[in-house]
Write a protein that holds these residues in place. Structure first.
Motif, short mmCIF file in Angstrom:
data_model
loop_
_atom_site.label_atom_id
_atom_site.label_comp_id
_atom_site.label_asym_id
_atom_site.label_seq_id
_atom_site.Cartn_x
_atom_site.Cartn_y
_atom_site.Cartn_z
N SER A 362 -4.94 9.92 0.52
CA SER A 362 -4.17 10.15 1.74
C SER A 362 -2.81 10.73 1.39
N GLN A 363 -2.26 11.51 2.35
CA GLN A 363 -0.97 12.14 2.11
C GLN A 363 0.20 11.16 2.23
N HIS A 364 -0.04 9.96 2.74
CA HIS A 364 1.01 8.98 2.93
C HIS A 364 1.09 8.07 1.72
N ILE A 365 2.29 7.90 1.21
CA ILE A 365 2.45 7.05 0.03
C ILE A 365 2.33 5.57 0.37
N CYS A 366 2.43 5.20 1.66
CA CYS A 366 2.29 3.80 2.03
C CYS A 366 0.84 3.37 2.12
N CYS A 367 -0.08 4.28 1.98
CA CYS A 367 -1.51 3.96 1.98
C CYS A 367 -2.00 3.95 0.54
N TYR A 368 -2.48 2.82 0.11
CA TYR A 368 -2.89 2.66 -1.29
C TYR A 368 -3.92 1.55 -1.37
N GLU A 369 -4.49 1.37 -2.53
CA GLU A 369 -5.40 0.27 -2.80
C GLU A 369 -4.87 -0.52 -3.99
N CYS A 370 -5.24 -1.78 -4.06
CA CYS A 370 -4.76 -2.67 -5.12
C CYS A 370 -5.81 -2.76 -6.22
N VAL A 371 -5.37 -2.56 -7.45
CA VAL A 371 -6.26 -2.67 -8.61
C VAL A 371 -5.66 -3.69 -9.57
N ASN A 372 -6.54 -4.36 -10.30
CA ASN A 372 -6.09 -5.38 -11.24
C ASN A 372 -5.43 -4.75 -12.46
N CYS A 373 -4.45 -5.44 -12.96
CA CYS A 373 -3.82 -4.97 -14.20
C CYS A 373 -4.80 -5.10 -15.35
N PRO A 374 -4.88 -4.10 -16.22
CA PRO A 374 -5.82 -4.19 -17.35
C PRO A 374 -5.34 -5.21 -18.38
N GLU A 375 -6.14 -5.38 -19.41
CA GLU A 375 -5.80 -6.33 -20.46
C GLU A 375 -4.52 -5.91 -21.17
N ASN A 376 -3.71 -6.92 -21.53
CA ASN A 376 -2.41 -6.73 -22.18
C ASN A 376 -1.38 -6.08 -21.26
N HIS A 377 -1.63 -6.14 -19.95
CA HIS A 377 -0.66 -5.68 -18.95
C HIS A 377 -0.50 -6.78 -17.90
N TYR A 378 0.62 -6.76 -17.20
CA TYR A 378 0.86 -7.79 -16.19
C TYR A 378 1.79 -7.23 -15.12
N SER A 379 1.78 -7.91 -13.95
CA SER A 379 2.75 -7.64 -12.89
C SER A 379 3.13 -8.98 -12.28
N ASN A 380 4.42 -9.22 -12.10
CA ASN A 380 4.92 -10.51 -11.63
C ASN A 380 5.54 -10.44 -10.24
N GLN A 381 5.34 -9.31 -9.54
CA GLN A 381 5.87 -9.16 -8.19
C GLN A 381 4.79 -8.52 -7.32
N THR A 382 5.02 -8.58 -6.02
CA THR A 382 4.08 -7.96 -5.09
C THR A 382 4.37 -6.47 -4.97
N ASP A 383 3.31 -5.73 -4.71
CA ASP A 383 3.40 -4.28 -4.47
C ASP A 383 4.11 -3.54 -5.60
N MET A 384 3.77 -3.87 -6.84
CA MET A 384 4.35 -3.14 -7.98
C MET A 384 3.62 -1.82 -8.16
N ASP A 385 4.38 -0.77 -8.45
CA ASP A 385 3.79 0.55 -8.62
C ASP A 385 2.97 0.67 -9.89
N HIS A 386 3.32 -0.08 -10.91
CA HIS A 386 2.58 -0.03 -12.16
C HIS A 386 2.71 -1.38 -12.86
N CYS A 387 1.77 -1.67 -13.71
CA CYS A 387 1.79 -2.91 -14.49
C CYS A 387 2.65 -2.73 -15.73
N LEU A 388 3.25 -3.83 -16.15
CA LEU A 388 4.13 -3.82 -17.32
C LEU A 388 3.31 -4.13 -18.57
#
Length: 753
Positions: A362-388
């Motif tokens: 979609s052309q709108h950046i507010c439309c997205y899907e949620c995917v799990n962080c891969p192994e050795n990555h994490y996210s500790n907040q909601t709606d993070m753009d990328h995993c750490l």
């Protein structure tokens, strides 16, 4: 060009004040004779010192302002020429040089150029006029310099008269690329054309279109200014002002001129500064412009609400720009403001911690899907753009993790089930060693113990087995520098000592029961028990010592596994480790060869056969160890070597001592002196008869050969040799028969056995 000015204290000897004029000789910085002279022009001094504002006489003045950087360039030229003279690059030809200080002045450089063009080996310094200078021999063959483009252009026009090569190390003026005007000029730096082109490109990339230019008023600055102006105009960049500074000014003067230029620009912006500082009040509220030119007015938050068909607009909050907060006036509006959160207006649900947003097509950046962080990555907040990413060396994280976890440190610990099993086998081996030692001590004077080399040799071998079993303890537990350095060397030296003692026993057995005179003589020369043991063991000690000195094993953290850190001993040098094991293998192979030679000796006392089996077990174990050790990974890597040590140690211990213990405990009738002598006599008689029969057969074969091919001079040499062998054989048989009648053996043979 950027110059780094470093203050340096130097001592300059002033010239006499009575000397009003400087000759070209006074500006010679360095000179050296040679077959080919190369000229040099360097601005070793910064400028000329004139006593008058305008010179009234055509004379060269003094130079002041020593430039250390240019002086170093002069030394570099001298060093290069000396390097060439000291090499074989120009065989038989010596390069000379004549270097002048231009004092950053065109007139001085021109005086030096005239001297360069004077005739070679001429007492005068005058260049005569000629229509053709093809056969003219100038003073120098080529010129290095000058630094400034203005000086270089003036000198180059003179040198063009004789097409004398001129190589500049610093002149970058674009006009010098014109080979019609400067046909003999070369340089080791790029043209200003590319410099101004790069500057114009940088301005275009930066998005600037309103700039100012500051340049010097010499040829270098004027040409660069003109070229840069053309290139910037082509890129739609406007030039606000141009400021031209004198070419040779002091740093303070240049700074003053630049400040004056900046003051002109600032004067035009005084009105703008006054507006930015204006502050006024209205109904008790103060208003002003911020650094970005924005007013601190803020916003009113209003709610459009339909009640009974009528649209009402209600102010529910005020936005404070300075503090970035919403200010609510009363409780009613506060409730209205809270109700806004209940209104759902999102294209996608928010991503929980452990997930990240993945933008859809979609052309709108507010439309997205949620995917799990891969192994050795994490996210500790909601709606993070990328995993750490976790620190892969010390941390790990599972899929959809909200935090990183520290890796667990692993090693072959004492409470590990495999380690306990291996330790139990090692303790069992130590118990076997002690039991065998007790059995041999209580049966010290029996033939079986004596034929094993005596109690001392047996004790040494048993001690080596004890140390080998004990060395397995260094492979278990948390690795330390001491254990890493000790475990391999401790095992290597003790196992080498064990193999060396067994090698001596193999030689002794083969010497005692060998009836081949040549082999017996060789074995007698070779059989030196103590030197053999000390030499073989000493070589291994030397190998381990060199290993510990130059590439000692050390503790290493293996972080390549995803969730654990393997604490292991890094061997330091695989080559040294291989040499240590290879040396033991060579001794074991020699021992195997000698033992295999004596495998058919008397049955009840035949150690050679069991030594052969023991060496075979050792070879099978360590040959299997190499590929298994190379492919095993993790905390159980030390267990692989422990298993191989136990297998080889048990194999040699069992094959060397268990048959003797069996004879001592369960076949005591064969462990007597009479039974031993009877067995030795039977074996000796059988061996002598076999040797005699083989020699008789050889004699018969030799006779047949002689009859078939008789010699012209009587009996052949082969027949005589066979007769000698036959006589020796029967003499040996008579000695054996005499021994059987006396029921004794020669003392020397007994001692050997």
């Amino acid at each position: 060009m950027a110059l780094l000015i470093i203050p340096i204290t130097c001592f300059v000897i002033p010239l006499a004040t009575s000397q009003t004029c400087q000759t070209p000789d006074d500006f010679v910085a360095a000179t050296s004779p040679g077959h080919v002279i190369i000229g040099g022009l360097f601005a070793i001094h910064e400028k000329m010192l004139s006593s008058e504002d305008y010179p009234r006489r055509p004379e060269i003045q003094k130079c002041v302002g020593f430039e250390i950087s240019i002086f170093l360039q002069t030394l570099a030229m001298i060093h290069s020429i000396e390097m060439i003279n000291n090499s074989t690059l120009l065989s038989g030809i010596k390069l000379g040089y004549e270097i002048y200080d231009t004092c950053t002045e065109v007139t001085v450089a021109m005086a030096a150029a005239l001297r360069f063009l004077s005739k070679f080996n001429s007492s005068g310094e005058i260049m005569g006029f000629k229509c053709d200078y093809s056969s003219y021999m100038p003073r120098v063959k080529a010129v290095i310099g000058a630094g400034y483009s203005e000086i270089t252009m003036a000198v180059s026009r003179m040198l063009n008269l004789q097409l004398m090569p001129q190589v500049s190390y610093e002149s970058t003026a674009e006009i010098l690329s014109d080979k019609i005007r400067f046909p003999s000029f070369l340089r080791t730096v790029p043209s200003d054309f590319y410099q101004t082109k790069a500057m114009a490109h940088l301005i275009e990339k930066s998005g600037w279109n309103w700039i100012g230019i500051i340049a010097t008023d010499d040829d270098y600055g004027q040409m660069a200014l003109n070229t840069f102006a053309v290139q910037t105009t082509a890129n739609n960049v406007c030039i606000a002002f141009k400021e031209v500074l004198p070419a040779f000014l002091s740093d303070n003067t240049i700074e003053v001129r630049i400040n004056e230029t900046l003051e002109k620009i600032i004067a035009e912006a005084q009105l703008l500064d006054a507006l930015k500082n204006v502050t006024f009040t209205d109904e008790g509220n103060s208003f002003h412009f911020d650094a970005h030119g924005d007013m601190n007015t803020g916003y009113d938050v209003v709610l459009w609400k339909e009640i009974d068909g009528h649209l009402t607009i209600t102010k529910i909050a005020q936005y404070d720009l300075k503090n970035d907060v919403f200010v609510i006036t009363d409780q009613e509006t506060k409730n209205e403001f809270r109700n806004l959160k209940q209104i759902q207006s999102k294209c996608s649900k928010e991503c929980s911690p452990g997930q990240m947003k993945k933008t859809t097509r979609s052309q709108h950046i507010c439309c997205y899907e949620c995917v799990n962080c891969p192994e050795n990555h994490y996210s500790n907040q909601t709606d993070m753009d990328h995993c750490l990413l976790c620190n892969n060396e010390t941390q790990w994280a599972p899929v959809r993790s909200t935090a990183c976890f520290e890796k667990e440190v692993e090693y072959l610990s004492w409470n590990d089930s495999l380690a306990i099993l291996l330790l139990a086998l090692s303790l069992l081996g130590i118990m076997f060693v002690l039991a065998i030692g007790i059995i041999f001590t209580r049966n010290l004077n029996t033939p079986v113990v004596k034929s094993s080399g005596g109690l001392l040799v047996c004790y040494v071998i048993l001690l080596c087995h004890f140390l080998n079993f004990a060395s397995t303890g260094f492979f278990i537990g948390e690795p330390q520098d001491f254990t890493c350095k000790t475990r391999q060397t401790f095992f290597g030296v003790s196992f080498t000592l064990c193999i060396s003692c067994i090698l001596v026993k193999s030689l002794k057995i083969l010497l005692a029961f060998s009836f081949d005179p040549k082999l017996q003589n060789f074995l007698k020369c070779l059989y030196k028990p103590i030197p053999i043991i000390f030499t073989c063991t000493g070589i291994q000690v030397a190998i381990c010592t060199i290993w510990l000195i130059f590439a000692a094993p050390a503790v290493e953290e293996n972080v390549s596994l995803p969730r654990v850190i393997i604490l292991e001993c890094e061997e330091g040098s695989i080559l040294a480790f291989g040499i240590m094991l290879g040396y033991i293998a060579i001794l074991a192979f020699i021992c195997f060869v000698f033992a295999f030679k004596g495998r058919k000796l008397p049955e009840n006392y035949n150690e050679a056969k069991f030594i052969t089996f023991g060496m075979l077990i050792y070879f099978i174990a360590w040959i299997t160890f190499v590929p298994v050790y190379a492919t095993t990974f993790g905390k159980y890597l030390p267990a692989v070597e422990i298993i191989v040590i136990l297998i080889s140690n048990y194999g040699i211990l069992c094959c060397t001592f268990f048959p003797k213990c069996y004879v001592i405990l369960y076949k005591q009738e064969t462990n007597t002196k009479s039974a031993f002598l009877k067995m030795i006599y039977s074996y000796s008689s059988h061996s002598a008869s076999s040797l005699a029969m083989s020699h008789v057969s050889l004699d018969s074969s030799s006779s047949n050969i002689t009859a078939t091919n008789p010699s012209s001079g009587g009996r052949p040499a082969a027949w005589q040799e066979s007769r000698d062998i036959q006589a020796q054989t029967f003499a040996h048989i008579r000695r054996e028969n005499a021994a059987s009648m006396s029921k004794t053996l020669p003392r020397k043979r007994m001692s050997s056995i």
